[in-house]
Motif scaffolding. Sequence first.
Motif, PDB file in Angstrom:
ATOM      1  N   LEU A 160       0.851  -1.198   0.000  1.00 40.29           N
ATOM      2  CA  LEU A 160       0.000   0.000   0.000  1.00 40.29           C
ATOM      3  C   LEU A 160       0.889   1.252   0.000  1.00 40.29           C
ATOM      4  O   LEU A 160       0.613   2.227  -0.707  1.00 40.29           O
ATOM      5  CB  LEU A 160      -0.887  -0.024   1.241  1.00 40.29           C
ATOM      6  N   CYS A 161       1.959   1.222   0.795  1.00 36.25           N
ATOM      7  CA  CYS A 161       2.859   2.378   0.870  1.00 36.25           C
ATOM      8  C   CYS A 161       3.693   2.527  -0.393  1.00 36.25           C
ATOM      9  O   CYS A 161       4.128   3.617  -0.736  1.00 36.25           O
ATOM     10  CB  CYS A 161       3.801   2.235   2.057  1.00 36.25           C
TER      11      CYS A 161
ATOM     12  N   GLY B 296       2.656   1.874  -3.358  1.00 36.62           N
ATOM     13  CA  GLY B 296       1.839   2.280  -4.492  1.00 36.62           C
ATOM     14  C   GLY B 296       1.423   1.089  -5.322  1.00 36.62           C
ATOM     15  O   GLY B 296       1.802  -0.044  -5.049  1.00 36.62           O
ATOM     16  N   GLY B 297       0.626   1.347  -6.332  1.00 43.51           N
ATOM     17  CA  GLY B 297       0.092   0.266  -7.137  1.00 43.51           C
ATOM     18  C   GLY B 297      -1.391   0.198  -6.905  1.00 43.51           C
ATOM     19  O   GLY B 297      -1.959   0.994  -6.164  1.00 43.51           O
ATOM     20  N   ALA B 298      -2.008  -0.794  -7.507  1.00 43.58           N
ATOM     21  CA  ALA B 298      -3.462  -0.827  -7.518  1.00 43.58           C
ATOM     22  C   ALA B 298      -4.020  -1.558  -6.307  1.00 43.58           C
ATOM     23  O   ALA B 298      -3.636  -2.689  -6.036  1.00 43.58           O
ATOM     24  CB  ALA B 298      -3.942  -1.492  -8.801  1.00 43.58           C
ATOM     25  N   GLY B 299      -4.898  -0.904  -5.580  1.00 48.02           N
ATOM     26  CA  GLY B 299      -5.699  -1.557  -4.555  1.00 48.02           C
ATOM     27  C   GLY B 299      -4.918  -2.227  -3.441  1.00 48.02           C
ATOM     28  O   GLY B 299      -3.790  -1.864  -3.122  1.00 48.02           O
TER      29      GLY B 299
ATOM     30  N   VAL C 263     -10.258   3.429 -15.661  1.00 49.81           N
ATOM     31  CA  VAL C 263      -9.600   2.504 -14.743  1.00 49.81           C
ATOM     32  C   VAL C 263      -9.621   1.075 -15.277  1.00 49.81           C
ATOM     33  O   VAL C 263      -8.626   0.354 -15.223  1.00 49.81           O
ATOM     34  CB  VAL C 263     -10.283   2.555 -13.351  1.00 49.81           C
TER      35      VAL C 263
ATOM     36  N   VAL D  23      -8.030   5.871   5.155  1.00 56.40           N
ATOM     37  CA  VAL D  23      -7.829   4.567   4.534  1.00 56.40           C
ATOM     38  C   VAL D  23      -7.157   3.602   5.505  1.00 56.40           C
ATOM     39  O   VAL D  23      -7.587   2.457   5.679  1.00 56.40           O
ATOM     40  CB  VAL D  23      -6.982   4.730   3.254  1.00 56.40           C
ATOM     41  N   LEU D  24      -6.105   4.074   6.166  1.00 57.67           N
ATOM     42  CA  LEU D  24      -5.398   3.230   7.129  1.00 57.67           C
ATOM     43  C   LEU D  24      -6.309   2.856   8.297  1.00 57.67           C
ATOM     44  O   LEU D  24      -6.339   1.707   8.735  1.00 57.67           O
ATOM     45  CB  LEU D  24      -4.176   3.953   7.682  1.00 57.67           C
TER      46      LEU D  24
ATOM     47  N   LEU E  68       5.545   5.578   8.833  1.00 59.19           N
ATOM     48  CA  LEU E  68       5.546   4.916   7.523  1.00 59.19           C
ATOM     49  C   LEU E  68       6.487   5.630   6.549  1.00 59.19           C
ATOM     50  O   LEU E  68       7.222   4.992   5.799  1.00 59.19           O
ATOM     51  CB  LEU E  68       4.125   4.869   6.948  1.00 59.19           C
TER      52      LEU E  68
ATOM     53  N   MET F 237       9.695   3.745   4.980  1.00 60.21           N
ATOM     54  CA  MET F 237       9.779   3.594   3.524  1.00 60.21           C
ATOM     55  C   MET F 237      10.880   4.474   2.939  1.00 60.21           C
ATOM     56  O   MET F 237      11.322   4.254   1.810  1.00 60.21           O
ATOM     57  CB  MET F 237       8.443   3.958   2.867  1.00 60.21           C
TER      58      MET F 237
ATOM     59  N   ARG G  44      10.464   7.483   1.964  1.00 56.30           N
ATOM     60  CA  ARG G  44       9.860   8.362   0.953  1.00 56.30           C
ATOM     61  C   ARG G  44       8.399   8.595   1.298  1.00 56.30           C
ATOM     62  O   ARG G  44       7.866   7.981   2.221  1.00 56.30           O
ATOM     63  CB  ARG G  44       9.981   7.742  -0.432  1.00 56.30           C
TER      64      ARG G  44
ATOM     65  N   VAL H  16       4.422   8.430   1.373  1.00 54.53           N
ATOM     66  CA  VAL H  16       3.506   7.294   1.227  1.00 54.53           C
ATOM     67  C   VAL H  16       2.083   7.755   0.910  1.00 54.53           C
ATOM     68  O   VAL H  16       1.282   6.987   0.364  1.00 54.53           O
ATOM     69  CB  VAL H  16       3.464   6.412   2.496  1.00 54.53           C
TER      70      VAL H  16
ATOM     71  N   GLN I 224       0.951   7.497  -2.811  1.00 52.69           N
ATOM     72  CA  GLN I 224       0.790   6.091  -3.187  1.00 52.69           C
ATOM     73  C   GLN I 224      -0.513   5.525  -2.610  1.00 52.69           C
ATOM     74  O   GLN I 224      -1.267   4.835  -3.293  1.00 52.69           O
ATOM     75  CB  GLN I 224       1.969   5.251  -2.671  1.00 52.69           C
ATOM     76  N   MET I 225      -0.738   5.828  -1.330  1.00 46.68           N
ATOM     77  CA  MET I 225      -1.921   5.279  -0.675  1.00 46.68           C
ATOM     78  C   MET I 225      -3.208   5.843  -1.260  1.00 46.68           C
ATOM     79  O   MET I 225      -4.187   5.122  -1.447  1.00 46.68           O
ATOM     80  CB  MET I 225      -1.863   5.558   0.824  1.00 46.68           C
TER      81      MET I 225
ATOM     82  N   ARG J 150      -3.624   7.094  -4.259  1.00 48.00           N
ATOM     83  CA  ARG J 150      -3.795   6.603  -5.636  1.00 48.00           C
ATOM     84  C   ARG J 150      -4.343   5.172  -5.614  1.00 48.00           C
ATOM     85  O   ARG J 150      -5.266   4.840  -6.350  1.00 48.00           O
ATOM     86  CB  ARG J 150      -2.455   6.658  -6.372  1.00 48.00           C
ATOM     87  N   ALA J 151      -3.766   4.336  -4.753  1.00 42.86           N
ATOM     88  CA  ALA J 151      -4.231   2.947  -4.651  1.00 42.86           C
ATOM     89  C   ALA J 151      -5.706   2.915  -4.253  1.00 42.86           C
ATOM     90  O   ALA J 151      -6.482   2.106  -4.756  1.00 42.86           O
ATOM     91  CB  ALA J 151      -3.392   2.179  -3.630  1.00 42.86           C
TER      92      ALA J 151
ATOM     93  N   VAL K  50      -7.955   3.901  -7.241  1.00 50.84           N
ATOM     94  CA  VAL K  50      -8.110   2.783  -8.168  1.00 50.84           C
ATOM     95  C   VAL K  50      -9.060   1.746  -7.577  1.00 50.84           C
ATOM     96  O   VAL K  50      -9.980   1.269  -8.253  1.00 50.84           O
ATOM     97  CB  VAL K  50      -6.744   2.138  -8.496  1.00 50.84           C
ATOM     98  N   ALA K  51      -8.860   1.415  -6.297  1.00 52.72           N
ATOM     99  CA  ALA K  51      -9.699   0.391  -5.663  1.00 52.72           C
ATOM    100  C   ALA K  51     -11.159   0.834  -5.658  1.00 52.72           C
ATOM    101  O   ALA K  51     -12.064   0.026  -5.916  1.00 52.72           O
ATOM    102  CB  ALA K  51      -9.226   0.126  -4.238  1.00 52.72           C
TER     103      ALA K  51
END
Lengths: 307, 307
Positions: free
Chosen positions: A130-131, A133-136, A251, B126-127, B198, B202, B204, B206, B209-210, B212-213, B216-217
């Motif tokens: 999740l941290c 990045g990427g989908a879902g 999407v 989200v978290l 976090l 990481m 960097r 987060v 990324q979170m 955006r994910a 998409v979800a």
Amino acid sequence: VDLTLHKVFLEEVADVEGFLVGCSGGRDSVALVLALREAGFKNVVLAHVNYGLRGEDSEGDERFVCELGERLGMEVVVERAGECPRNGVEEWARELRMRFFERVVSERGLRGVVLGHHADDQAETVLFNLCRGGAGLRGMKVLNERGGMGLFRPLLGCRRDELTAFLEERGESWREDATNAGGGFTRNRFRHEVLPLLVEVMGREVVPQMTRATEVAMEEGAALEEFLAGLDLYDLQGRLFLPKVQMLSAVLQKRVLVNFLRKKGVSGLDGDTVERCCVLLKEEETAKVNLPGGRYLRRKEKRLFVE
Amino acid sequence: VDLTLHKVFLEEVADVEGFLVGCSGGRDSVALVLALREAGFKNVVLAHVNYGLRGEDSEGDERFVCELGERLGMEVVVERAGECPRNGVEEWARELRMRFFERVVSERGLRGVVLGHHADDQAETVLFNLCRGGAGLRGMKVLNERGGMGLFRPLLGCRRDELTAFLEERGESWREDATNAGGGFTRNRFRHEVLPLLVEVMGREVVPQMTRATEVAMEEGAALEEFLAGLDLYDLQGRLFLPKVQMLSAVLQKRVLVNFLRKKGVSGLDGDTVERCCVLLKEEETAKVNLPGGRYLRRKEKRLFVE
């Protein structure tokens, strides 16, 4: 305490000749081996990799696993690593391990390899992904097919504490620092700092909630794939047919495109490349995009294909 | 620094008569008000709730918002809270605020209310939701319909630091401790402890990324809903037709059932109730399950309905 093996695993291996079990000698994989034996699995081969990274301790891990196998009447195969690289030790170790598993699985005609990842590992993976990045919401699967080899994780529903209790109840020991699959400094900080902080802040467990949410998300993702597969987005030559794809939301178009590229064996896709490929989905734009590995994604006559 | 208002918001309010803007006087909502003005929105009414929780400071917040409105030529409506309860202050404040927004929006025929939540709030949400359990990755939406009122969050794509820089660049001030919508002790710990940890682990950012994910979800979730809507799972009386539902996977069956109950106005569903309702999906089980609010979910002639 009994460890519940995931039903997907039990269904899949019910009729198989045998499988490999990755065993570092650490708690997780020792618990896995013993849980498999208690569940009645006989034709199990233990696979141990000696990375040689921890000197005498590495030798001790190997001896421990060999003795465990002997005691349980399970064959043990050991891979001893060559020289370790200065950088990217983790990737090197993973590659080495996977190639070893694949070789043994293939040579002996086994169904696949079984690994000891549990729910706490899953929660770390999910948060880390999740941290990053990427989908879902993405975690590990109970069953992954990797080439001809199944990768099973039957303990994904069990907590780390359950594994410990299971072993302690049986008076079993394990190698405390055995090099394990999760590895890595960042991953360790998720384990020892991030997850404990979340438990403290929430005032209750978070791993079951996170793993359950992940399971639902992954199953819904699979459902979405099924729906997409039913839309018949390809022509007879297996090319992506744009007039149909363009009827989907942005999407979903992206998801279809990424699936298509993966199916065509394109690997090493980063976000930028995917974005450039998405441009091809629109009618009036460029007709060719460079892909990793010297390949191209092309648009011609309202179709996309890789060449 | 300019703040980018989300395109979904811009599309939705392009033709509307006007809207309300929730303004506590804190950084986020002051930045929102100024960004809306810079974007050319004229018919904007500021809505401020004085909860009376912080004595003279609460009065100061109210004065600040009234002065801001006067300076910008925007009308300000203020709601002054009655006595605050001993427990559940947060729920009480939210209810008060929402009822106030709904009343003003309805009285004046506005499209809805605009709120100042940003990307950092989204990451916290989200978290928090992930740790609390439930399905998948869930965050706030840019547009939520609540009865006849739209709830807009046009700054969901902006970082908190951008809001600060935007205000500082313009020499604008805000009320540092203004009671804000996010509130709550747990939420504050996500903001001040979890997210910074976090970032450190990481090495960097987060939040992008979170968020955006999550986007998409949530879009993929919406796509899944569309697919499910296309399956025609209801009979002419709007009852759930079981032979069709039973062809779906367990996860989708549950999703369909929860959607159905929500559509029928059943609220306060907890996990246990949902599980009991899922039993009705199987042919041979009980024919009736109690729902919150004294209602029932019944199965009759291969159909489910609420009564």
